[in-house]
Design an enzyme around this catalytic site. Structure first.
Site: not given
Length: 364
Positions: A197, A323
């Site tokens: 990430h 997200d």
């Protein structure tokens, strides 16, 4: 339920408070599993707030401080009632939770391992309370390789979490450095997918991203994480661990659009130059996106990008993501439900690939 008590528990005891809402939610016409959904607990927030904004972690600490003043992001990281309301209102079946960036990578070794264990335990309780609504990825401290290996094994074998998440560089170092490869060995050994990430750019490149606020999701996150992933490919990591599964977000952090040039120049540099100018790999660089690397749609609600990604990496290697809470749920859900794909491909991207890659039990 008292809100302060809910937050103190990090959302681990929400089942009773939310059961009525979950039962009343309308059935989803398409199962949706969102796989890059950020979460935090009060103890982690307090630890981040206590870090000084200096040294290698200066940009990360300042980013954390800035987010406290942007809308209700911090509240939505903490409050499971807000999260489940957004899920129910948009017929999202499941979030795959992970501790928000930088997770435990900004802390000293002892604090990092302590916070990893605390947050992973908390996530495991959330999943146990509502296994039909939540799965989770474990945070580990790459700065403490032995501790990270122990936590990978504990998260998988004792807690039953669905994979691990690492937020790109740690203290300015990337995971292609062979001192970190035992982490990948432990991930492969336990069948844990590794989600790479983004976080604020590596300190050596960060000054060039500070101008015009290019450091974040507008460009810096993708540029930095894309560099990290191409370094992993170039290092031979996936030849050493052919069963390793890595996941990256944001429609591949830009890399699919570079496939032709990456493969073309790699071929030239290893076949025309004597000796080769870069490592010789078992495959062309882009081919690892078919065998070892999956991408998610997080933050890229654009049908043209999805169509291209489906063509070059395949529908089996793309997963839906929102997200949350950095992106809103409504446009992400509208995007995937209206995607111009065959029903079979849409189902794979919406939920089947997540079930397969993260070991999520199919809906009964």
């Amino acid at each position: 339920m008292d809100r302060r008590a809910l937050l103190a528990a990090g959302g681990a005891t929400v089942a009773g408070a939310l059961a009525t809402r979950a039962a009343a939610a309308p059935p989803s016409p398409l199962r949706l599993i969102a796989v890059e959904e950020a979460w935090a607990c009060p103890e982690w927030m307090e630890a981040m707030a206590a870090l000084p904004a200096r040294g290698l972690e200066e940009d990360e600490v300042r980013a954390f401080q800035m987010l406290a003043h942007i809308g209700d992001i911090h509240a939505r990281l903490l409050d499971m009632q807000l999260r489940q309301a957004a899920m129910d209102e948009n017929a999202v079946d499941m979030h795959v939770l992970s501790l928000t960036a930088p997770a435990v990578q900004s802390f000293d070794n002892a604090s990092a391992l302590r916070l990893a264990r605390l947050t992973n335990d908390r996530l495991a309780r959330i999943v146990a309370d509502q296994p039909r609504r939540y799965a989770a990825l474990a945070s580990v401290p790459p700065q403490d390789v032995p501790g990270a290996i122990m936590e990978i094994r504990r998260a998988r074998r004792e807690l039953g979490l669905n994979g691990i998440i690492i937020n790109s560089h740690t203290r300015g170092e990337y995971l292609d450095d062979r001192k970190y490869w035992p982490l990948f060995e432990a991930a492969a050994e336990t069948g844990a997918p590794v989600y790479i990430h983004p976080r604020t750019p590596n300190p050596t490149m960060a000054p060039l991203f500070r101008d015009y606020n290019l450091w974040g999701a507008i460009y810096g996150y993708g540029a930095e994480t894309g560099l990290h992933v191409i370094r992993l490919i170039s290092s031979g990591l996936f030849d050493a661990y052919p069963d390793l599964k890595v996941v990256i977000g944001h429609m591949g952090e830009g890399l699919p659009y570079w496939f032709y040039r990456i493969d073309h120049m790699h071929h030239n540099m290893v076949t025309l130059a004597k000796p080769p100018l870069r490592p010789v790999l078992g495959k062309m660089p882009s081919e690892y996106f078919r065998s070892n690397i999956s991408i998610t749609t997080s933050g890229v609600n654009w049908h043209q990008a999805l169509a291209f990604a489906e063509e070059v990496v395949g529908a089996d290697n793309i997963m839906f993501a929102i997200d949350y809470p950095y992106e809103r749920t409504e446009p992400a859900v509208a995007f995937i439900r209206s995607a111009p794909l065959t029903p079979d491909k849409l189902e794979r991207i919406a939920y089947r690939n997540a079930e397969r890659i993260f070991g999520i039990k199919p809906a009964s």
